[in-house]
Design a protein around this motif. Structure first.
Motif, PDB file in Angstrom:
ATOM      1  N   UNK A 227       0.962  -1.209   0.010  1.00 56.52           N
ATOM      2  CA  UNK A 227      -0.111  -0.114   0.242  1.00 56.52           C
ATOM      3  C   UNK A 227       0.782   1.292  -0.080  1.00 56.52           C
ATOM      4  N   UNK A 228       2.149   1.100   0.563  1.00 58.85           N
ATOM      5  CA  UNK A 228       2.902   2.187   0.725  1.00 58.85           C
ATOM      6  C   UNK A 228       3.829   2.625  -0.565  1.00 58.85           C
ATOM      7  N   UNK A 229       3.564   1.640  -1.619  1.00 55.69           N
ATOM      8  CA  UNK A 229       4.219   2.124  -3.000  1.00 55.69           C
ATOM      9  C   UNK A 229       3.398   3.479  -3.469  1.00 55.69           C
ATOM     10  N   UNK A 230       4.252   4.093  -3.871  1.00 54.80           N
ATOM     11  CA  UNK A 230       3.616   5.449  -4.652  1.00 54.80           C
ATOM     12  C   UNK A 230       3.066   5.031  -6.097  1.00 54.80           C
ATOM     13  N   UNK A 231       2.354   5.887  -6.630  1.00 52.01           N
ATOM     14  CA  UNK A 231       1.890   5.696  -8.174  1.00 52.01           C
ATOM     15  C   UNK A 231       2.983   6.075  -8.834  1.00 52.01           C
ATOM     16  N   UNK A 232       3.127   5.091  -9.829  1.00 49.46           N
ATOM     17  CA  UNK A 232       4.113   5.397 -10.755  1.00 49.46           C
ATOM     18  C   UNK A 232       5.477   4.867 -10.321  1.00 49.46           C
ATOM     19  N   UNK A 233       5.888   3.946  -9.658  1.00 51.11           N
ATOM     20  CA  UNK A 233       7.039   3.457  -9.023  1.00 51.11           C
ATOM     21  C   UNK A 233       8.246   3.278  -9.953  1.00 51.11           C
ATOM     22  N   UNK A 234       9.198   3.403  -9.949  1.00 55.08           N
ATOM     23  CA  UNK A 234      10.522   3.379 -10.447  1.00 55.08           C
ATOM     24  C   UNK A 234      10.778   1.624 -10.759  1.00 55.08           C
ATOM     25  N   UNK A 235      11.502   1.548 -11.529  1.00 52.56           N
ATOM     26  CA  UNK A 235      12.008   0.204 -11.567  1.00 52.56           C
ATOM     27  C   UNK A 235      12.478  -0.223 -10.415  1.00 52.56           C
ATOM     28  N   UNK A 236      13.499   0.329  -9.843  1.00 50.40           N
ATOM     29  CA  UNK A 236      14.051   0.096  -8.497  1.00 50.40           C
ATOM     30  C   UNK A 236      13.159   0.177  -7.416  1.00 50.40           C
ATOM     31  N   UNK A 237      12.103   0.813  -7.331  1.00 47.85           N
ATOM     32  CA  UNK A 237      11.008   1.076  -6.129  1.00 47.85           C
ATOM     33  C   UNK A 237      10.514  -0.448  -6.332  1.00 47.85           C
ATOM     34  N   UNK A 238      10.223  -0.841  -7.431  1.00 53.59           N
ATOM     35  CA  UNK A 238       9.488  -2.312  -7.606  1.00 53.59           C
ATOM     36  C   UNK A 238      10.359  -3.507  -7.104  1.00 53.59           C
ATOM     37  N   UNK A 239      11.524  -3.291  -7.238  1.00 58.06           N
ATOM     38  CA  UNK A 239      12.474  -4.158  -7.111  1.00 58.06           C
ATOM     39  C   UNK A 239      12.791  -4.277  -5.518  1.00 58.06           C
ATOM     40  N   UNK A 240      12.787  -3.460  -4.693  1.00 57.31           N
ATOM     41  CA  UNK A 240      12.953  -3.169  -3.353  1.00 57.31           C
ATOM     42  C   UNK A 240      11.781  -3.876  -2.835  1.00 57.31           C
ATOM     43  N   UNK A 241      10.450  -3.430  -3.423  1.00 55.56           N
ATOM     44  CA  UNK A 241       9.105  -3.774  -2.796  1.00 55.56           C
ATOM     45  C   UNK A 241       9.401  -5.532  -3.004  1.00 55.56           C
ATOM     46  N   UNK A 242       9.529  -6.006  -4.030  1.00 56.29           N
ATOM     47  CA  UNK A 242       9.288  -7.336  -3.970  1.00 56.29           C
ATOM     48  C   UNK A 242      10.304  -8.170  -3.300  1.00 56.29           C
ATOM     49  N   UNK A 243      11.525  -7.604  -3.089  1.00 57.70           N
ATOM     50  CA  UNK A 243      12.552  -8.267  -2.102  1.00 57.70           C
ATOM     51  C   UNK A 243      11.986  -7.987  -0.690  1.00 57.70           C
ATOM     52  N   UNK A 244      11.544  -7.107  -0.572  1.00 57.27           N
ATOM     53  CA  UNK A 244      11.207  -6.812   0.893  1.00 57.27           C
ATOM     54  C   UNK A 244      10.013  -7.459   1.384  1.00 57.27           C
ATOM     55  N   UNK A 245       9.351  -8.187   0.459  1.00 57.97           N
ATOM     56  CA  UNK A 245       7.950  -8.972   0.981  1.00 57.97           C
ATOM     57  C   UNK A 245       8.715 -10.438   1.480  1.00 57.97           C
TER      58      UNK A 245
END
Length: 185
Positions: free
Chosen positions: A12-30
């Motif tokens: 839920x905390x991922x901002x709209x239009x996340x960067x490539x790095x934002x998505x990678x960080x989010x996936x790994x943090x799961x």
């Protein structure tokens, strides 16, 4: 599944239009592994994979896919980008480029083992399959949620824009074919 609900709320905390790095960080943090989602996996029923939506909001979607020994069709992810993590087994990922006639042409194939991740860019075309006798399970995080995916049939020189409930295969049901385009051979 209950054990991962808390980490899914972090999406839920991922901002709209996340960067490539934002998505990678989010996936790994799961920090999700196979034992966390085993109860969500089902047979693919003569398809390349069974997919289960684990989480979706306006900005992202998280899916788990349980692969058969069939390969999916070459496809893009519409206007979405994302990361794919191999939870078990071994994946063969083939990447394509579009030629002047509109047909994808194979560039290379790369193998991804358990715990490896790889990127799926916007408008990038690829296909995947489980390496022989591999029990492939993958976790996918995309932004925005996939819509307008194009699936290619290279033998028929056709491309089909599929409905959001269709996977990366030529649709069986007419309602899943949003638009079919004949390409030049």
């Amino acid at each position: 599944m209950k054990t991962i609900l808390k980490s899914l709320n972090n999406l839920d905390s991922i901002n709209s239009n996340p960067s490539k790095q934002d998505l990678k960080t989010a996936l790994l943090s799961l920090d999700i592994d196979l034992k966390d989602i085993e109860t969500e996996l089902k047979s693919s029923k003569n398809k390349p994979y069974y997919r289960k939506l684990l989480y979706q909001n306006e900005d992202v979607e998280l899916l788990v896919m349980n692969w058969s020994q069939l390969e999916c069709a070459p496809h893009d992810h519409g206007s979405s980008q994302g990361w794919i993590k191999v939870l078990s087994g071994c994946s063969e990922n083939t990447v394509y480029e579009i030629k002047e006639n509109g047909l994808p042409s194979e560039l290379f194939t790369k193998t991804h083992d358990k715990d490896q991740i790889f990127y799926a860019p916007k408008k990038g075309i690829h296909k995947m399959k489980a390496q022989k006798k591999s029990d492939l399970v993958t976790l996918h995080l995309y932004s925005p949620p996939i819509s307008g995916m194009k699936v290619y049939d290279l033998e028929k020189c056709s491309v089909c824009v599929v409905s959001d409930d269709c996977g990366a295969w030529w649709p069986d049901e007419q309602r899943q074919k949003l638009r079919e385009i004949q390409l030049n051979a």
